[in-house]
Each structure stands twice: as structure tokens, then as C-alpha cells.
Design an enzyme around this catalytic site. Structure first.
Site, PDB file in Angstrom:
ATOM      1  N   GLU A 253       1.033  -1.070   0.401  1.00 55.59           N
ATOM      2  CA  GLU A 253       0.226  -0.495   0.251  1.00 55.59           C
ATOM      3  C   GLU A 253       0.942   1.363  -0.335  1.00 55.59           C
ATOM      4  O   GLU A 253       1.546   1.456   1.322  1.00 55.59           O
ATOM      5  CB  GLU A 253      -0.943   0.187   0.838  1.00 55.59           C
ATOM      6  CG  GLU A 253      -1.492  -1.433   1.154  1.00 55.59           C
ATOM      7  CD  GLU A 253      -3.400  -0.924   0.299  1.00 55.59           C
ATOM      8  OE1 GLU A 253      -3.124  -0.392   0.123  1.00 55.59           O
ATOM      9  OE2 GLU A 253      -4.283  -1.883   0.328  1.00 55.59           O
ATOM     10  N   CYS A 287      -2.762   8.811   2.736  1.00 57.42           N
ATOM     11  CA  CYS A 287      -2.542   8.316   1.097  1.00 57.42           C
ATOM     12  C   CYS A 287      -2.822   8.622  -0.099  1.00 57.42           C
ATOM     13  O   CYS A 287      -3.168   8.697  -1.208  1.00 57.42           O
ATOM     14  CB  CYS A 287      -2.216   7.210   0.980  1.00 57.42           C
ATOM     15  SG  CYS A 287      -2.854   5.991   2.193  1.00 57.42           S
TER      16      CYS A 287
HETATM   17  P1  NAD Z   1       9.262   6.589   4.471  1.00 58.03           P
HETATM   18  O1  NAD Z   1       8.815   5.790   3.639  1.00 58.03           O
HETATM   19  O2  NAD Z   1      11.201   6.486   4.489  1.00 58.03           O
HETATM   20  O3  NAD Z   1       9.096   5.473   5.939  1.00 58.03           O
HETATM   21  C1  NAD Z   1       7.766   5.325   5.725  1.00 58.03           C
HETATM   22  C2  NAD Z   1       7.473   3.970   7.100  1.00 58.03           C
HETATM   23  O4  NAD Z   1       8.324   3.140   6.266  1.00 58.03           O
HETATM   24  C3  NAD Z   1       7.934   4.504   8.293  1.00 58.03           C
HETATM   25  O5  NAD Z   1       7.175   4.003   9.135  1.00 58.03           O
HETATM   26  C4  NAD Z   1       8.623   3.596   8.783  1.00 58.03           C
HETATM   27  O6  NAD Z   1       9.738   3.466   9.670  1.00 58.03           O
HETATM   28  C5  NAD Z   1       8.575   2.802   7.423  1.00 58.03           C
HETATM   29  N1  NAD Z   1      10.469   2.513   5.879  1.00 58.03           N
HETATM   30  C6  NAD Z   1      11.176   3.115   6.238  1.00 58.03           C
HETATM   31  N2  NAD Z   1      12.199   1.968   5.405  1.00 58.03           N
HETATM   32  C7  NAD Z   1      11.965   1.034   5.729  1.00 58.03           C
HETATM   33  C8  NAD Z   1      12.619   0.452   5.504  1.00 58.03           C
HETATM   34  N3  NAD Z   1      13.714  -0.343   4.295  1.00 58.03           N
HETATM   35  N4  NAD Z   1      11.934  -1.417   6.086  1.00 58.03           N
HETATM   36  C9  NAD Z   1      10.828  -1.066   6.589  1.00 58.03           C
HETATM   37  N5  NAD Z   1      10.413  -0.308   6.821  1.00 58.03           N
HETATM   38  C10 NAD Z   1      10.455   1.238   6.269  1.00 58.03           C
HETATM   39  O7  NAD Z   1       8.474   7.986   4.634  1.00 58.03           O
HETATM   40  P2  NAD Z   1       7.859   9.478   5.490  1.00 58.03           P
HETATM   41  O8  NAD Z   1       9.606  10.170   5.351  1.00 58.03           O
HETATM   42  O9  NAD Z   1       8.157   8.316   7.416  1.00 58.03           O
HETATM   43  O10 NAD Z   1       7.006   9.351   4.878  1.00 58.03           O
HETATM   44  C11 NAD Z   1       7.142  10.567   4.148  1.00 58.03           C
HETATM   45  C12 NAD Z   1       6.733   9.839   2.839  1.00 58.03           C
HETATM   46  O11 NAD Z   1       5.961   8.418   3.213  1.00 58.03           O
HETATM   47  C13 NAD Z   1       5.348  10.853   2.420  1.00 58.03           C
HETATM   48  O12 NAD Z   1       5.846  10.779   1.249  1.00 58.03           O
HETATM   49  C14 NAD Z   1       4.164   9.488   1.819  1.00 58.03           C
HETATM   50  O13 NAD Z   1       4.813   9.180   0.107  1.00 58.03           O
HETATM   51  C15 NAD Z   1       4.741   8.230   2.295  1.00 58.03           C
HETATM   52  N6  NAD Z   1       3.439   7.520   3.293  1.00 58.03           N
HETATM   53  C16 NAD Z   1       2.852   6.941   2.883  1.00 58.03           C
HETATM   54  C17 NAD Z   1       1.586   6.145   3.918  1.00 58.03           C
HETATM   55  C18 NAD Z   1       0.495   5.936   3.054  1.00 58.03           C
HETATM   56  O14 NAD Z   1      -0.427   5.621   4.563  1.00 58.03           O
HETATM   57  N7  NAD Z   1       0.795   5.209   1.548  1.00 58.03           N
HETATM   58  C19 NAD Z   1       2.217   6.205   4.852  1.00 58.03           C
HETATM   59  C20 NAD Z   1       3.238   6.769   5.851  1.00 58.03           C
HETATM   60  C21 NAD Z   1       3.960   7.615   4.637  1.00 58.03           C
END
Ligand code: NAD
Length: 479
Positions: A253, A287
């Protein structure tokens, strides 16, 4: 409620709560006050291995537990979530920022998700296919996939883990979940409810730490049979690559950049109200938040005036204040992202219609923002803002508006407003998105599939598809 105290976050492994003793820690920060509210224990490799072992051992027992018994435990957990909604709402608001009414509603909705999947657990039907050969029976069986590794973000710290856990547990899978380190307490309340509801030890394990290290370790383990992730497209692609090494199933997702098409025959006041509410809920960190507004030229200004009418009534502040209608951004890095997207758009010719700046200098508060006539060259027309910013463009040809809506690699949610049923049908068919709201803005519910296409990911959470995501199909031919 008696004086609220944020509970010390812990790891939950093999049915045991493990605190910070002897472990590295990560501070948990209240985004409205910038105060450190707790220290989160970082799982060691030994902790992760014990979680893997627990999930593996518990799987044999949980898959053999009758669907009826699994459903009873899930219903009980759902009921506890509802009973504890006010407490859980406080935990969520102080660590995530969203207004208390939204956090509390999320806890109640989580109860509904558990009820839905509890009921679906009893309907994981297989089938018998008629055979060409006499005496042969073609059985199609549905079986739990196995132990799951789940990774969830900070924007819906309860809804997103609930969708994954309720479906996986209902199907008979065991789970190791790594919720976001920013918002650990809310998912731990869910784990507590499941534990109190009688979930056997090891069926659910909750770990925290360095996301990349944990995902690499868990996904590489032969114990883990499926990965379910919600977060950015970039991280989703990385985790998909790790999963592909072991040919493991995934549900992804990922990000979205939802287009909104408002036709000249639409009810403009209704559209503006529905979209302003959706856009700024959870400070835009959703999202499926509407972002790119393609407005028919003849109604552009009227829509913008009506939309701003709602925006100016929003009150930005601490989510615990009952008069607040929009809380802070969940973390400091989102403030920098907002500033840079807005400066870039204005520099490329966009008109800043309202908002555009940080509020105060303590807490991650940002003004609800609307940018008009934004060119496609602006970053915000291409990168998901994940914050309280909406942008407009004008159109006079619906085909061109649909082409623009489909221009990006994202395909999560989309919205359209029109009074014409033939246009509504065409928009529903031609917009490339996993979910489309036509004259309607609410796209989430336990009974309906939630998920994207294109680079917004694959797999559905919610609906009957949600349960199917945690089941293997097995064909048994029997003579
Ligand atoms: P991110 O993708 O770095 O982090 C989102 C989540 O993924 C966090 O909880 C983080 O702990 C986890 N994560 C990050 N790297 C990971 C890895 N290597 N392995 C496992 N988990 C990992 O993004 P962010 O800086 O926290 O948020 C910014 C962007 O994330 C937003 O611009 C948006 O695009 C996206 N986002 C999307 C959703 C959604 O519901 N689809 C939710 C939160 C963030």
C-alpha cells in the site's frame, strides 16, 4: 478519564513485554510540543530471532485453531478497542498529533475492522470443481500463508496495523509487526487488546528499531512467508526486491497523489465542502488525500472561493485542545518538505491562494495551503506532498483532464464531481486508480477493498479481498 499518562512503549515478543533494559533506545516526540515523551526500546538481533521463532512455533497451533475460535478472540479484541477508545485516542494524539476526535474515532473504527474480519474468518471457503473423470474430486482449499512480516507508518497508527493484523489473524497467519517508531504506543494498545482477548502467545509479535535493519533480517528469514507494507513507493520497491529474493508474496500500500476532477455541472458547494474536509483531515497526511484539483474553467474560481471558505474556518493547534480542527505534521522533516514544495511551485509561477507558512515556532504546525494554476513542471504536481497542500489547474476538455489525472505513475485514489451519470460512468472507468469517489469522498471501510494500482502498489486490504491476501490457494485432486 483519570489523569492521562503515556504508557512506556515496549517490545512484545512471544507473549512477553520487553522494556528498554540493556537495549538501545529511540526517543518518542510529541509533534505538538516537541517534548520527548518516552524512550522506545530497539530490538536486538536476538529479539528479532526470538520473534521469528515464536511466530513460527505459534503458526502450527493458530492455523489449527478453528475459524470460530479465532473469530471469538478477534471480536473480543474489537470490543476492547471500542471500550478503550478514549485512552487509545490520547496515546495516538500525543505521539502522532491528529485531533483527539479523529484518534478516538480511529480506535472505534479499529474495533469494526476486527469485527468484519472475525466474521470473514468463518467464510474462507474453498470449492469443489466438477471433474471430467468419474470418481475424481477436484478440491480447492484455502490455507493460511504462514508467518507474516508487517511494516506500518505513522499517519494512521491504528487503522493500518488493524487492517493487516485483523485479516492475517483471521486467516490463521501469525505476525511480526514493526509499526512506525514515531508512533509506537497506539499499535501497542492494539497488541494489549489482542493479548487481553486471549490471543495465544507468539501469534502476534511487535518490534521496533532501525527499519532497514529489521526489514532485511525478517524478510530474509525462511520463517516469513509474506510481507505487507504501507508507506512510500520508494521503500515499497526496496522491500519488494528483498521479498523477490525468496519469491515471497507481498501486499504493498504505497503513496498516492489523488486527482480530483470537478466538472461544470457539479454541485460546487458540495464538492468544495467534501474535498476541504478530506484534504486537511490528519493535516493532509493521508495516502488517499485529494491533492491535484482539475477544475473546469467555468467553475474554477467559484470552487476556489468555496474551498477557501472552509479552509479559513480550520483551527490549527494541539490535537488535545477540543477546539482544534487540524493538528501538527507528524515529524519535523515534513515541515522542510512543505516549505520546499511551496517555494518551488511559486517560483515556477503558481499563485499562493492561502496558507504557505509554518504556524508558530514550537511544534510541527503548518497552515492549510492552496496553490492555484500550478504548472506541471512544479515538483508538487509530481511528488506526493503528504501534507496540507492542495493545488489547482483548469480544464475545458474532460478528455484532457482525465489524461492529466492519469499522467503520474501513482494510482491510489481519485475523486470526481459531476451531475451527469454518463460522465460519472466514464470517469469511473477511465481514471487509473484503485479507488474512485464520485460525488463522494469516503473511501475507507472494513467491508470495501482498499488498495492501489500502478506504482501505488498492489493487493487490497478490507473487503473479502483483504482476507484472501493472507490465504494460499491449494488444489487437491483426489481419486
Ligand atoms: P518512509 O517511506 O521513509 O516511511 C514510511 C514508513 O516506512 C515508516 O513507518 C518507516 O518506519 C517505514 N520504513 C522506512 N524504511 C523502511 C525499511 N527499509 N524497511 C521497513 N520499513 C521502513 O516515509 P516517511 O518519511 O516516514 O514519510 C514520507 C512519505 O511516506 C510520504 O511522502 C508518503 O509518500 C509516504 N507515506 C505513505 C503512507 C501511506 O499510507 N501510503 C504512510 C506514511 C508515509
Amino acid at each position: 478519564m483519570t489523569q492521562f499518562q503515556y504508557p512506556a512503549p515496549k517490545l512484545f515478543i512471544a507473549g512477553e513485554w520487553r522494556g528498554v533494559e540493556g537495549r538501545d533506545t529511540i526517543p518518542v516526540v510529541n509533534p505538538a510540543t516537541e517534548e520527548v515523551i518516552a524512550q522506545l526500546p530497539v530490538a536486538t538481533i536476538a529479539d528479532l530471532d526470538e520473534a521469528l521463532d515464536a511466530a513460527n512455533r505459534a503458526f502450527a497451533q493458530w492455523r489449527a485453531t478453528s475459524a470460530f475460535e479465532r473469530a471469538t478472540i478477534l471480536h473480543r479484541a474489537g470490543q476492547l478497542m471500542r471500550e478503550r477508545a478514549v485512552h487509545i485516542g490520547h496515546v495516538s494524539t500525543v505521539e502522532q498529533g491528529k485531533v483527539l476526535a479523529e484518534s478516538t474515532a480511529e480506535a472505534t473504527a479499529s474495533g469494526d475492522i476486527f469485527d468484519w474480519f472475525a466474521e470473514e474468518a468463518r467464510r474462507a471457503y474453498g470449492r469443489i470443481v466438477p471433474s471430467k473423470q468419474p470418481g475424481v474430486r477436484h478440491n480447492v482449499l484455502k490455507e493460511a500463508i504462514g508467518p507474516i512480516a508487517a511494516f506500518t507508518p505513522w499517519n494512521f497508527p491504528l487503522t493500518i496495523p488493524s487492517r493487516k493484523l485483523a485479516a492475517a489473524l483471521a486467516a490463521g497467519c501469525t505476525v511480526i509487526i514493526k509499526p512506525a517508531e514515531e508512533t509506537p504506543g497506539t499499535c501497542l494498545e492494539l497488541a494489549r487488546a489482542l493479548d487481553d482477548a486471549g490471543l495465544p502467545k507468539g501469534v502476534l509479535n511487535v518490534v521496533f528499531g532501525h527499519p532497514a535493519q529489521i526489514s532485511e533480517h525478517l524478510i530474509a528469514s525462511p520463517v516469513i512467508k509474506k510481507i505487507s507494507f504501507t508507506g512510500s513507493t520508494a521503500v515499497g520497491k526496496h522491500l519488494s526486491e528483498l521479498a523477490a529474493r525468496g519469491m515471497k508474496k507481498t501486499t504493498m500500500e504505497l503513496g498516492g497523489h489523488a486527482p480530483v476532477i470537478v466538472c461544470d455541472d457539479a454541485d460546487i458547494d458540495q464538492a468544495a465542502l467534501a474535498m476541504a474536509r478530506s484534504k486537511y483531515r490528519n493535516a493532509g497526511q493521508i495516502c488517499i488525500a485529494p491533492t491535484r484539483f482539475y477544475l473546469h474553467d467555468s467553475v474554477h474560481d467559484r470552487f476556489v472561493d468555496a474551498f477557501i471558505g472552509h479552509v479559513t474556518r480550520l483551527k490549527v493547534g494541539n490535537g488535545l485542545d477540543p477546539t482544534t480542527t487540524m493538528g501538527p505534521l507528524a515529524n519535523e522533516r515534513r515541515l522542510g518538505a512543505m516549505a520546499s514544495l511551496i517555494n518551488d511551485a511559486v517560483g515556477k509561477g503558481a499563485r499562493l491562494q492561502t496558507g504557505g507558512a509554518r504556524v508558530g515556532n514550537v511544534g510541527n504546525f503548518w497552515q492549510p495551503t492552496l496553490l492555484c494554476d500550478v504548472p506541471n513542471t512544479a515538483d508538487i504536481m509530481n511528488i506526493e506532498p503528504f501534507g496540507p497542500i492542495a493545488v489547482t489547474q483548469r480544464f475545458d476538455d474532460l478528455d484532457a483532464a482525465i489524461r492529466e489525472a492519469n499522467r503520474l505513475p501513482y494510482g491510489l485514489a481519485a475523486y470526481a464531481f459531476t451531475a451527469s451519470s454518463s460522465r460519472a460512468n466514464a470517469l469511473g472507468e477511465r481514471i487509473e486508480a484503485g479507488m474512485i469517489g464520485i460525488n463522494f469522498a469516503v473511501l475507507t471501510g472494513p467491508e470495501t477493498p482498499f488498495g492501489g494500482i500502478k506504482e501505488s502498489g498492489h493487493g487490497s486490504e478490507g473487503g473479502i479481498e483483504g482476507l484472501d491476501g493472507y490465504l494460499n490457494t491449494k488444489y487437491v485432486a483426489q481419486a
